[in-house]
Design an enzyme around this catalytic site. Sequence first.
Site, PDB file in Angstrom:
ATOM      1  N   SER A   1       0.873  -1.183   0.000  1.00 13.59           N
ATOM      2  CA  SER A   1       0.000   0.000   0.000  1.00 13.59           C
ATOM      3  C   SER A   1       0.906   1.228   0.000  1.00 13.59           C
ATOM      4  O   SER A   1       1.065   1.908   1.000  1.00 13.59           O
ATOM      5  CB  SER A   1      -0.917  -0.018   1.221  1.00 13.59           C
ATOM      6  OG  SER A   1      -0.183   0.106   2.417  1.00 13.59           O
TER       7      SER A   1
ATOM      8  N   HIS B   1      -3.210  -6.087   2.729  1.00 16.13           N
ATOM      9  CA  HIS B   1      -2.306  -7.095   3.296  1.00 16.13           C
ATOM     10  C   HIS B   1      -3.012  -8.416   3.619  1.00 16.13           C
ATOM     11  O   HIS B   1      -2.407  -9.314   4.189  1.00 16.13           O
ATOM     12  CB  HIS B   1      -1.641  -6.572   4.568  1.00 16.13           C
ATOM     13  CG  HIS B   1      -0.764  -5.377   4.333  1.00 16.13           C
ATOM     14  ND1 HIS B   1      -0.304  -4.581   5.341  1.00 16.13           N
ATOM     15  CD2 HIS B   1      -0.270  -4.852   3.184  1.00 16.13           C
ATOM     16  CE1 HIS B   1       0.444  -3.604   4.836  1.00 16.13           C
ATOM     17  NE2 HIS B   1       0.461  -3.746   3.529  1.00 16.13           N
TER      18      HIS B   1
ATOM     19  N   GLU C   1      -4.593  -2.269   9.323  1.00 15.39           N
ATOM     20  CA  GLU C   1      -3.872  -2.815  10.482  1.00 15.39           C
ATOM     21  C   GLU C   1      -4.595  -2.537  11.795  1.00 15.39           C
ATOM     22  O   GLU C   1      -4.999  -1.402  12.048  1.00 15.39           O
ATOM     23  CB  GLU C   1      -2.472  -2.175  10.564  1.00 15.39           C
ATOM     24  CG  GLU C   1      -1.653  -2.445   9.317  1.00 15.39           C
ATOM     25  CD  GLU C   1      -0.333  -1.689   9.279  1.00 15.39           C
ATOM     26  OE1 GLU C   1       0.118  -1.204  10.337  1.00 15.39           O
ATOM     27  OE2 GLU C   1       0.239  -1.584   8.181  1.00 15.39           O
TER      28      GLU C   1
ATOM     29  N   GLU D   1       1.750  -9.210   7.224  1.00 20.02           N
ATOM     30  CA  GLU D   1       2.615  -8.780   8.326  1.00 20.02           C
ATOM     31  C   GLU D   1       2.515  -9.714   9.525  1.00 20.02           C
ATOM     32  O   GLU D   1       2.871  -9.349  10.645  1.00 20.02           O
ATOM     33  CB  GLU D   1       2.295  -7.336   8.706  1.00 20.02           C
ATOM     34  CG  GLU D   1       2.588  -6.381   7.549  1.00 20.02           C
ATOM     35  CD  GLU D   1       2.477  -4.916   7.907  1.00 20.02           C
ATOM     36  OE1 GLU D   1       2.057  -4.592   9.036  1.00 20.02           O
ATOM     37  OE2 GLU D   1       2.810  -4.087   7.055  1.00 20.02           O
TER      38      GLU D   1
ATOM     39  N   ASP E   1      -3.975   1.364  11.555  1.00 21.63           N
ATOM     40  CA  ASP E   1      -3.509   2.031  10.340  1.00 21.63           C
ATOM     41  C   ASP E   1      -4.607   1.825   9.311  1.00 21.63           C
ATOM     42  O   ASP E   1      -4.807   0.699   8.820  1.00 21.63           O
ATOM     43  CB  ASP E   1      -2.185   1.432   9.849  1.00 21.63           C
ATOM     44  CG  ASP E   1      -1.717   2.078   8.531  1.00 21.63           C
ATOM     45  OD1 ASP E   1      -2.368   3.048   8.085  1.00 21.63           O
ATOM     46  OD2 ASP E   1      -0.705   1.623   7.975  1.00 21.63           O
TER      47      ASP E   1
ATOM     48  N   GLU F   1      -3.339   5.906  12.112  1.00 19.60           N
ATOM     49  CA  GLU F   1      -2.446   6.241  10.983  1.00 19.60           C
ATOM     50  C   GLU F   1      -3.243   6.361   9.681  1.00 19.60           C
ATOM     51  O   GLU F   1      -4.155   5.579   9.428  1.00 19.60           O
ATOM     52  CB  GLU F   1      -1.401   5.117  10.877  1.00 19.60           C
ATOM     53  CG  GLU F   1      -0.364   5.295   9.786  1.00 19.60           C
ATOM     54  CD  GLU F   1       0.612   4.098   9.764  1.00 19.60           C
ATOM     55  OE1 GLU F   1       0.928   3.525  10.833  1.00 19.60           O
ATOM     56  OE2 GLU F   1       1.050   3.729   8.657  1.00 19.60           O
TER      57      GLU F   1
ATOM     58  N   ASP G   1       1.621   8.542   7.177  1.00 21.29           N
ATOM     59  CA  ASP G   1       2.536   7.601   6.507  1.00 21.29           C
ATOM     60  C   ASP G   1       2.544   7.956   5.020  1.00 21.29           C
ATOM     61  O   ASP G   1       3.437   8.680   4.547  1.00 21.29           O
ATOM     62  CB  ASP G   1       2.050   6.164   6.760  1.00 21.29           C
ATOM     63  CG  ASP G   1       2.800   5.125   5.943  1.00 21.29           C
ATOM     64  OD1 ASP G   1       3.817   5.468   5.312  1.00 21.29           O
ATOM     65  OD2 ASP G   1       2.372   3.944   5.910  1.00 21.29           O
TER      66      ASP G   1
ATOM     67  N   LYS H   1       9.960   5.518   7.079  1.00 19.50           N
ATOM     68  CA  LYS H   1      10.291   4.311   6.318  1.00 19.50           C
ATOM     69  C   LYS H   1      11.456   4.623   5.389  1.00 19.50           C
ATOM     70  O   LYS H   1      11.334   5.460   4.487  1.00 19.50           O
ATOM     71  CB  LYS H   1       9.091   3.882   5.467  1.00 19.50           C
ATOM     72  CG  LYS H   1       7.930   3.265   6.235  1.00 19.50           C
ATOM     73  CD  LYS H   1       6.759   3.037   5.293  1.00 19.50           C
ATOM     74  CE  LYS H   1       5.634   2.254   5.944  1.00 19.50           C
ATOM     75  NZ  LYS H   1       4.381   2.330   5.128  1.00 19.50           N
TER      76      LYS H   1
ATOM     77  N   HIS I   1       8.756  -0.888   9.447  1.00 21.54           N
ATOM     78  CA  HIS I   1       9.039  -1.900   8.416  1.00 21.54           C
ATOM     79  C   HIS I   1       8.147  -1.635   7.203  1.00 21.54           C
ATOM     80  O   HIS I   1       7.360  -0.680   7.192  1.00 21.54           O
ATOM     81  CB  HIS I   1       8.722  -3.290   9.001  1.00 21.54           C
ATOM     82  CG  HIS I   1       7.245  -3.482   9.249  1.00 21.54           C
ATOM     83  ND1 HIS I   1       6.663  -4.697   9.451  1.00 21.54           N
ATOM     84  CD2 HIS I   1       6.211  -2.586   9.308  1.00 21.54           C
ATOM     85  CE1 HIS I   1       5.365  -4.557   9.617  1.00 21.54           C
ATOM     86  NE2 HIS I   1       5.060  -3.288   9.543  1.00 21.54           N
TER      87      HIS I   1
ATOM     88  N   LYS J   1       7.217   0.129  14.472  1.00 24.07           N
ATOM     89  CA  LYS J   1       6.093  -0.665  13.959  1.00 24.07           C
ATOM     90  C   LYS J   1       6.687  -1.749  13.066  1.00 24.07           C
ATOM     91  O   LYS J   1       7.261  -1.444  12.023  1.00 24.07           O
ATOM     92  CB  LYS J   1       5.128   0.226  13.177  1.00 24.07           C
ATOM     93  CG  LYS J   1       3.803  -0.468  12.860  1.00 24.07           C
ATOM     94  CD  LYS J   1       2.754   0.475  12.295  1.00 24.07           C
ATOM     95  CE  LYS J   1       2.986   0.752  10.856  1.00 24.07           C
ATOM     96  NZ  LYS J   1       1.763   0.770  10.023  1.00 24.07           N
TER      97      LYS J   1
HETATM   98  C1  LIG Z   1       3.754  -1.016   6.448  1.00 25.06           C
HETATM   99  C2  LIG Z   1       2.744  -0.535   5.711  1.00 25.06           C
HETATM  100  O1  LIG Z   1       2.361  -1.115   4.547  1.00 25.06           O
HETATM  101  P1  LIG Z   1       3.172  -1.119   3.181  1.00 25.06           P
HETATM  102  O2  LIG Z   1       4.556  -1.542   3.468  1.00 25.06           O
HETATM  103  O3  LIG Z   1       2.409  -2.108   2.321  1.00 25.06           O
HETATM  104  O4  LIG Z   1       3.103   0.289   2.643  1.00 25.06           O
HETATM  105  C3  LIG Z   1       1.986   0.655   6.143  1.00 25.06           C
HETATM  106  O5  LIG Z   1       1.096   1.110   5.412  1.00 25.06           O
HETATM  107  O6  LIG Z   1       2.254   1.217   7.207  1.00 25.06           O
HETATM  108 MG   LIG Z   2       0.789   2.859   6.905  1.00 25.48          MG
END
Ligand SMILES: C=C(OP(=O)(O)O)C(=O)O
Ligand SMILES: [Mg+2]
Length: 414
Positions: A45, A152, A161, A204, A239, A282, A308, A333, A361, A384
């Site tokens: 995503s 996911h 999430e 995840e 999330d 999130e 994010d 990230k 992650h 996270k």
């Molecule tokens: C970890 C996540 O998903 P992705 O790595 O698929 O963006 C997220 O959206 O926080």
């Molecule tokens: Mg996210």
Amino acid sequence: MSDIFEIKKVEGLEIIDSRGNFTVRSFVTTKGGVRDFGDAPAGASKGEREAVELRDKDGGVRSAVRSINYYINYALAKLDVRDQDKIDRLMIELDGTDNKSRLGANSMISTSIAVAKTAAKAMGIEIFNYIGGFRSHKIPIPLLNILNGGMHAGNELKIQEFLIIPVGFSTFSDAIKASTSIYRTLKNLISEKFGKIYTSLGDEGGVSPPLSKTEEALDLVYTAIKNSGYDNEILLGMDAASSDFYNSKLNVYEIDGTKKTPDEMIDFYKELCERYPILYLEDPFDENDFERFSRLQSKLSKVIITGDDLYTTNIKYLKKGIEMKSTTGVIVKLNQIGTVTETLDFFDLARENSIKTVISHRSGETEDNFIADLAVGLNSDFIKTGAPARGERTSKYNRLLEIEKEYEFKYNKI
Ligand SMILES: C=C(OP(=O)(O)O)C(=O)O
Ligand SMILES: [Mg+2]
């Protein structure tokens, strides 16, 4: 410069990630024979403003490996592996694009991580210590994604999430012990309610039962917390990754069998936060709606509204979010931006503005546990990194357990 610090070679390798896709690993070797690696994770995503990876038509990453073996290898040869800033800026210059599309964000981030790890190894110190020096002394609070939906999982939940947040513990190991007990209780609840076949896992490592409504998922997770006896110590988070269920043509969010306007979404989140002990939320809105983030944050002042996809670890967008008071939290990230140096710039800007930091992650991961050291090195508020299960997630939790034990670091408080 001593030989142990002089970069001799940078090499790429096509490896497998936790979704069974290919990703790239970068090895850095110095003239003195010190060698370490960094892996590029991969999102599902993704934010639309993320740096982009090089991927071949057949799904492989041989183009990214070539980018490392030729361009990056030649550019970095003979440099001091401790010059992280210089090395990252050189790769940025060599790439020359706004979104890292020439060298590839995957080639760049794997190399950037490998450079940091090799430098720490050459100096004979821990990676977190290399990053943070003596200012690193805390283990971050984990946001554990124990129930998966959205992109996911194969169920119909739109929220991506469902997180548990172990805040009421004095050590990280106690926090993890309680979290694993809730995870197991949740699996048993699902077995009893739907049958064992439905304890299958999402990307995840969280369970992905056949639910379709947000409240059903929150009820199930909250019941697991209560049945395990931790309702005073563990809070909830979500999330939403809501860009994935936002219909931009109609300006509605398609969730729980309804179509909600952005204003109705504000009420939806408010009601959920009144009903459940939610600390963290999130990406509640589409990644371009800085304004709605800000309105929700002002209405839910105690909840850490976090960006994010909104920021994609890019200071350009974080500056806008700060101006508009959009969030009190940020996701960090590495591969969204493509270098360790830019990731630290982003982190620092968030810190300077008292914004809570979450080192994160991706849904596609490997056993590389660099983010655990990064989170400790930076004294991050949170980390996270998925469910307390499956090797690519446990490698991060286990590294934190190891650091806690070895260095007697204190567990963070909110
Ligand atoms: C970890 C996540 O998903 P992705 O790595 O698929 O963006 C997220 O959206 O926080
Ligand atoms: Mg996210």
